[in-house]
Structure formats: C-alpha cells, structure tokens
Write an enzyme that holds these catalytic residues in place. Sequence first.
Site, PDB file in Angstrom:
ATOM      1  N   TYR A  57       0.813  -1.218   0.000  1.00 39.39           N
ATOM      2  CA  TYR A  57       0.000   0.000   0.000  1.00 39.39           C
ATOM      3  C   TYR A  57       0.846   1.267   0.000  1.00 39.39           C
ATOM      4  CZ  TYR A  57      -4.687  -1.816   0.195  1.00 39.39           C
ATOM      5  OH  TYR A  57      -5.866  -2.384  -0.142  1.00 39.39           O
TER       6      TYR A  57
ATOM      7  N   ASP B 295       0.651 -35.141   4.783  1.00 42.21           N
ATOM      8  CA  ASP B 295      -0.226 -35.980   3.954  1.00 42.21           C
ATOM      9  C   ASP B 295       0.610 -36.873   3.045  1.00 42.21           C
ATOM     10  OD1 ASP B 295      -2.401 -34.825   5.082  1.00 42.21           O
ATOM     11  OD2 ASP B 295      -2.829 -33.460   3.415  1.00 42.21           O
TER      12      ASP B 295
ATOM     13  N   GLU C 192       1.039 -30.926   9.221  1.00 42.24           N
ATOM     14  CA  GLU C 192       0.847 -30.101   8.039  1.00 42.24           C
ATOM     15  C   GLU C 192      -0.073 -28.913   8.280  1.00 42.24           C
ATOM     16  OE1 GLU C 192       0.396 -32.259   4.433  1.00 42.24           O
ATOM     17  OE2 GLU C 192      -0.591 -30.629   3.390  1.00 42.24           O
TER      18      GLU C 192
END
Lengths: 510, 384
Positions: free
Chosen positions: B116, B264, B212
Amino acid sequence: MSIELEGKYQKGRGSVDEFLELTAIANPHARIVFVPPSRVAQDDVDDLLPGTSAAAAQESKSDAPAQTTETGGLTVFPRGVHELPPETKEIQPHPKGIELGILLQMLKDYEVTEKGTLYDFLQTRFCRVSPVTAAKFCSAVGVTSRTRASDIEPHQVEKLFAVFDSERLSPPPTDCLAPIGVRQLLAGMLKGVKAEFYAASTREAAVYRGRPFQIEAAIAFGGDLPGDQQARVIRFANRVPLLFQQSACSSFKAIEETPWKNYAMQQPRGGLPVGPLVVMIHMASVWVPFTSESKEAIADYDEIRKEMRLALMECGRKLGTYLRKRLKMRREGERRDVFERYIGEIAKALNAITGEDAKRIYEALLAQARSRTAVADQQLDEDGKIAKDDEDNDDEGVIIVMNAIAPIEESQPILAPNFDAPVASGARESTRKTPRKNVKPSAKDAKSAPVKVEKTAAKPAKNAIVTKRDLAARAPTSTPGHTPAVTPASTRAPSRPLRKPDSDDDPRLF
Amino acid sequence: MAKKITTKTAVVATPNAERIKKRDSATQQKILTLAMEIAKRSLAGNEPIVRIPMRTKSNTIWNKKRGILEMGDAAAERPLFDLKTAKQFMQTMLHAGTIKDLINAQKTSSLRGVFYKAKHTVAGTKENTFDTQDESDPILEDLEVALGALREELHVFAENRGSMVGNITVVDRGDEIDCRRMGSGGYALPSIVEPDIIQFKKCEAKFVLHVEKGTVWNRFNEDRFWETHNCILTHGAGQPPRGCRRLLQRLNSELNLPIICVLDNDPWGHYIYSVIKQGSISLAFESSRLAIPSAKFLGIRAKDFRECGLDDAVKIDLTDNDIKRANEIAAYPWFEHHKGWQREIDGMLRNGFKMEVESLITKDISYVTDTYVPQRLKAKDWLE
C-alpha cells in the site's frame, strides 16, 4: 447522345449504380451525374442537373475533396483528374494475333478495295511484316511477290496462317494502348473508395498471342472498408466495368494466386484475401479475350494472368511496407509511452534515496527513452518524409489518407512530473494533492512529444503515416479539391493535438 | 526455580540496540549503493539496469555435503528500457525507496503495508504502480536477493501463520510466553523469529512434531499429545512460511531437537517435507538458516493403507497433475539416489491414490495420537 431503355430499376450488385460507380473509378477524367428514376419523375429535371456552367464553375473553385457525393437524390461523381486520357493509336493486326476466319475476311476486303498483291497485302494490312518477311511468307505458300491476293487458294490461306504461327516475328508495337495511368488510378480510387491507403501500378505493355495488352492494378486498404470480409474485386476491360462472372475471370484467379500473406494480409488457402481491401484490375488491350460474347470475364491466358499477378504484387508490396511500418510505429509509440510513464516515478524514487536531482535524472532518462524509440518520431519530420528510410524507393503510386487512419487508443498525455514538490518520505499524499505545476515543455519538447489523442477527438490519429514523397503534391496538382483528403505536409501539423504549452490549468493535472 | 528441570536453556539475549543500529545502517548503505549506481548510469546516458540473482531452479545448487539447497551465481538483468521489465524496474525502485523510509522511521511493515505504501497512480496516467499484492511481494524478494539483505533487515514481515504449543517457554520482544498454557489456539508464529526478537528460555521437550495443517494440529493439541510425549507441536498451515521454518530450524540447531513431520501422503506433502529439509528454490539464498537437513518424515506413508487396515473410502485418486508432480519430486537430486524416498514415491504411484492425515480418523477419532504416531516414534519408523 440519348438512349431510351425500358427496364426495371434495381440497386445493389450488378446494378446501374454499381456500373456508374465503377465507371467513375476507371474514368477519373469524367464527371458523371446520375439522376435516378425517382428524380426524373419530377418535372424540372434540367434545373436539377448541376452540369450547367454555374455548377461547373463552383466545382472548379471549391476546395472540397473530389469525393462522390449524393445530394438531393443526385449522385455526382466528380472529376478526379482534369486532363483527358491520351488517344489510342491505330495499329494493324499482328500476324500472330488473328484467326483464320479473320484472315480470310481481310483478304476478301483487300480484294474489294485494293486489288493488290499478297506481298503488298501482308505489308500494309499487318504490323511487323517487313518486305523480307512478306517475301518469306509468299514463298512459304508457293506464290511470288506478284501474285494477286485474289488468286490465293483457300488451302494456301491455311498454309499462310500456319506460317504466321511458326515464324518468329517481333512483337506488335505497344504504343497503341492507352492505360489509365498510376496517378489517374489513384485519383479514381480515392474518389470512389473510402480508405486510408491507396496504391496503384501500371505494368509495361505485354503481348499475348500477338495482341498487345497492358495490365493495371490498384488497391485501397483500411478506412471505412469492412475488415472481416473477403476483399472486394473490381474488374475493368478497356475502362469498362465487368460486373458479372467474377470467378471465371483471369483477374480473379490472379488475385487468388497473389501471396497476400506476404503483405501482412490474411488469405485463407487459395482464396481471396480477407480484410478491409478493394482490389482493382484493369486490362487495356486492342483485343480483350472475353470468355463469352456477353463480355463478362477475361479469358485465362497465362501471359495475362502473369501480368495481373505481377501488378498485384507490386501493389501488395507497397501495402505490406505500409502496414509493417504502421505496426512498427504503433509499437514503438506504445513502447515509449510505457517508458515515459515510469520515468517520473523512477526519478522521484532515486531522488528520495540518493538525493540526486530528480529533474536531471528524469531528463536524462527521457532523452534515452526517446532515442531508443526514435522511429515513433519519424512522422514529425517537417517535410513529411521519413528521413533515411531504406524503403523510400517504394513510394511511387501510393496515397495515404491521414484522417482515415483509425486512432490507436485513447490515452492521456504524460506530463513531466513535478519535482519541485517535496518528495520526502510520507510526502507522497501531499504531493498528489498539490496542484502540479507542469514543467513547461520547450518548443522542441512539444514537437517531439508523443502524440496523444485527446479524449474527445476520434481523429486524427496518432502515428499516422505521412503521405510519402511528392505524391501529396503530385496527385492533386491538377485537382485543387484534393488537398484536404491527401494531407500534404502543411495541413498535417495542426491536425495533431499537441501538448499544450501552458497547461497549468489543465484539469488532468490534478 | 525451574532451572533444575530445564534440560536446555538458550542464552537469553537482550535485544542489542547497538547491533540493530549497525545492521540498519548497513542495509541503508546497500540501498544507497544500488540507487546511486542507477542514478549515475542514468545521468551518464547509459541504460539503468538492476541485477537480480535468479531465484529459479536452474540457479539452485544442491549442496550435497550440507544437505541444503543453495542459490547459484546467475543473475538476471532487469533493464528499464524493455517492455517486459520496465514496470518491474519502476516497482523495484519504489520499493527500495519504501524500505529506506521504513528503516529511517525505525518501523516495520507487513508485506501488505509495503504494497500500500508504494501503491499510487503513476503521475499523469490512470495506471497504478502496483495493482495487486501479488505484484509487490516478488519485488520485495527480488530486493532481498539484489541487496543481499534479509526480509527482517528490510523491516518487512509477513502475516503470522502457523501455531506452536508444547513444553517450551519463549521470550517474544521481552514478553515471556509459556507454550504449555496456550489453550486451544496455540502461540501464533510470527514471521520474524530471529534471536533478537525471540529467545528460547526454558525447554523440556525432546523433539518437535510438525504437522501439516491446523486441523490435525488441533487433534494433537486437544489430546494433549505434547504433554504425554514431552514435545513441541507446530503446524505451518500447509506450506510452512519462513517464520515457521526458521523457528523449527532454530529449535533444531540451537536446542538440538529432532524435527519430525506428519504430513499428507501426496506430492504436496512430500514437497513440504522437501522444503523443510532442504529449503525451497525461491528462498534458496536463505537455506542456511531455514533448512533442516535432519528433519524426518513420519507419515502418512504409502504402506499405511495396508498396514493400518484403512477403509477404501479414504482413497483420493491421484490426478494427472499429481503423477507429474510426484515424478518431478522423485527426480530431485536429493531424492534421486535416496532408496527410501524412491520406494515411497513409487509406492504412492503404484497405489494410485493419496491419503490425508485425517484419513486415520476412520479407525478411531484419536487413532493418530494414541496409536499411529506413538507406534512409529517408538519403532523409529520414519524416512530421513
């Protein structure tokens, strides 16, 4: 001359309107006024015809471009050039250019009028037959130089005809032809077709089957022409429009054979080019070989088609050159816009970090941006020439209409940023709120500034390419009415909205 | 007090104001040098160019000895007068200015804040200097490598991501944080976890279990796994951000805690492990303080479907993209000659499906915390 014809008046393709439109293109020296049937119903026809002295005087005085106009139901095809085409010279037929029947007929005519020898007949009724050649022909059919033409037997005529074909003869003279001419072609196209780019070419005269002929081609590109359709083909034989049987015509095949893709045009496999294009082909000949008695299409002779193709390729090359140049300029113009847009920001940022003078950095970078994209400035040359252009030789036979070129895109002028305002950290907001005092561009600055299209102005375009060389002057020399359309150098400058030198109160600055 | 039971205590360093000041002025000097060179080139009529070391795979070197990825020497030139790079050049200059301002003001800013701060309309146009933060973040990374300064040295930080609970007490900007008493949310991992901001005070934990994502982490936290197994429990919300990786690396190198990952069984999980272990391509220049070559991959393993007797319902078919990705990962130089990993990836490909950690819930809600992880830990059944 007046002829009364009864018929159904129709518009559209193959109509009287189209015929006249095309006739006007191929005969730019003619001024044609068309009073459609709806107007004739009214009584005072003569008054409506502006062909009277007053109207003619007005025409020659007016500065309006020679464009076809339609007012009050009248269609006026004005003159594009003010001199008549040269008269054609009569020549005798060439031995290779006749048929057996014609040879028999010529002999019969000769018997009636001259009652001379075959030897004399050959020399006087044909071109390119010298006494030596005539003697050779006589001995070939087994007669002497004193044998009367009337004594020639039919089988001897056949023999003679065969010898005509096998004998090597110089080609017929070509000064008998009267082509329309490049300048006239351009003038004709200019008034008949609204486009941005015109090119024309006239081939050297050539011979097919002993008959001299000359091919001319012209193309018009861009402007108001529809861009997504096949090119429109307009064909002429001895200045007369050919409206029907387009695909049977040699010219049509020549257009299909022309490699339009090489000239930056689209061309579906083996078809007509697609794009805002009008292709005009004219064949001038002592004998146009039509495919049928209705004289609708030119027969497909290899010599003719080759000449047509070469003429089209010449026009195509000019078009390709123009399109590529236009594209390049457009790209370069965009390029510089991009750079110029960012240079101000970069200068400010560098100033904030290093304390180096932002204005000096800005100007140094701007100078670099400009020299790197110098091509975009070519259009600004005073005399309308693109200096040191290697493609300059290709300028002949080209007209470019500046105000028909579509604008590239709307964008606002980039103004030199204000470096006087504080650029210290956190001051960005205030910088933006402060009314910017624009750095006044010098005269030189203004001239080389990128040409921007004002929001409100649809045209003229940025990056328009100039009318090349002397054509601007040459084409309209005899037609004062042309000047505004052809944009000679003098009328160009004011047409471009330049950066206003005093833009302090320009609302875009805030 | 607790000193007796403290197994490892890191040196509690007080923020060294003098050191930070020196670091900041060094960073400022680097920015100034970069800008001066460009300004000089511009004024001399030469094309301004920023040289930015390339953060690409081709410029990433696998340091086999150290077991980490390192950045090569190749650098890309970013010239101003090139349509492709003109805007990036301008953005690089803007961010250099923004960072200088930040350092001057002795403030830090988020990535979004920097975006910004530098975002405004280019003078005289309707174009923005930056349109989205996605344009701004890579420019900052470019500056990091171009200046040879790290993000925190540029006073820029990312959003907090990832959580930690466990038997450890840390000091964050002077505040003592007891990670044993963090409720259900855990301690949010800040993006800058350098020793001058975060110090380790007291740690009884024996290892770090990194999972995870938050959902799995919640399961472990609810079951007080860290308490029963005396460990630290972290997650990185998917691909762990720099803050999380740096913290894991510090726990590993400073407190000698092994890092054990439960991820995973899919190419994405394998890649996360690869990044934790070796470092990533885009941050190869920081590998030496981010990579943990000794990190272990506990699961989920391709064999688990059979070994744990999982239901068919947990299978998620591998997509074509997954297969492509798996083959790419198998070809990484650090996996290429690793028999265990070749077997693991091959096993997944032969299975033809992937499995999430949550799939273990089909056995029992707390199967993963009660049975799966403890069994594997005990058997030291993991991949390295």
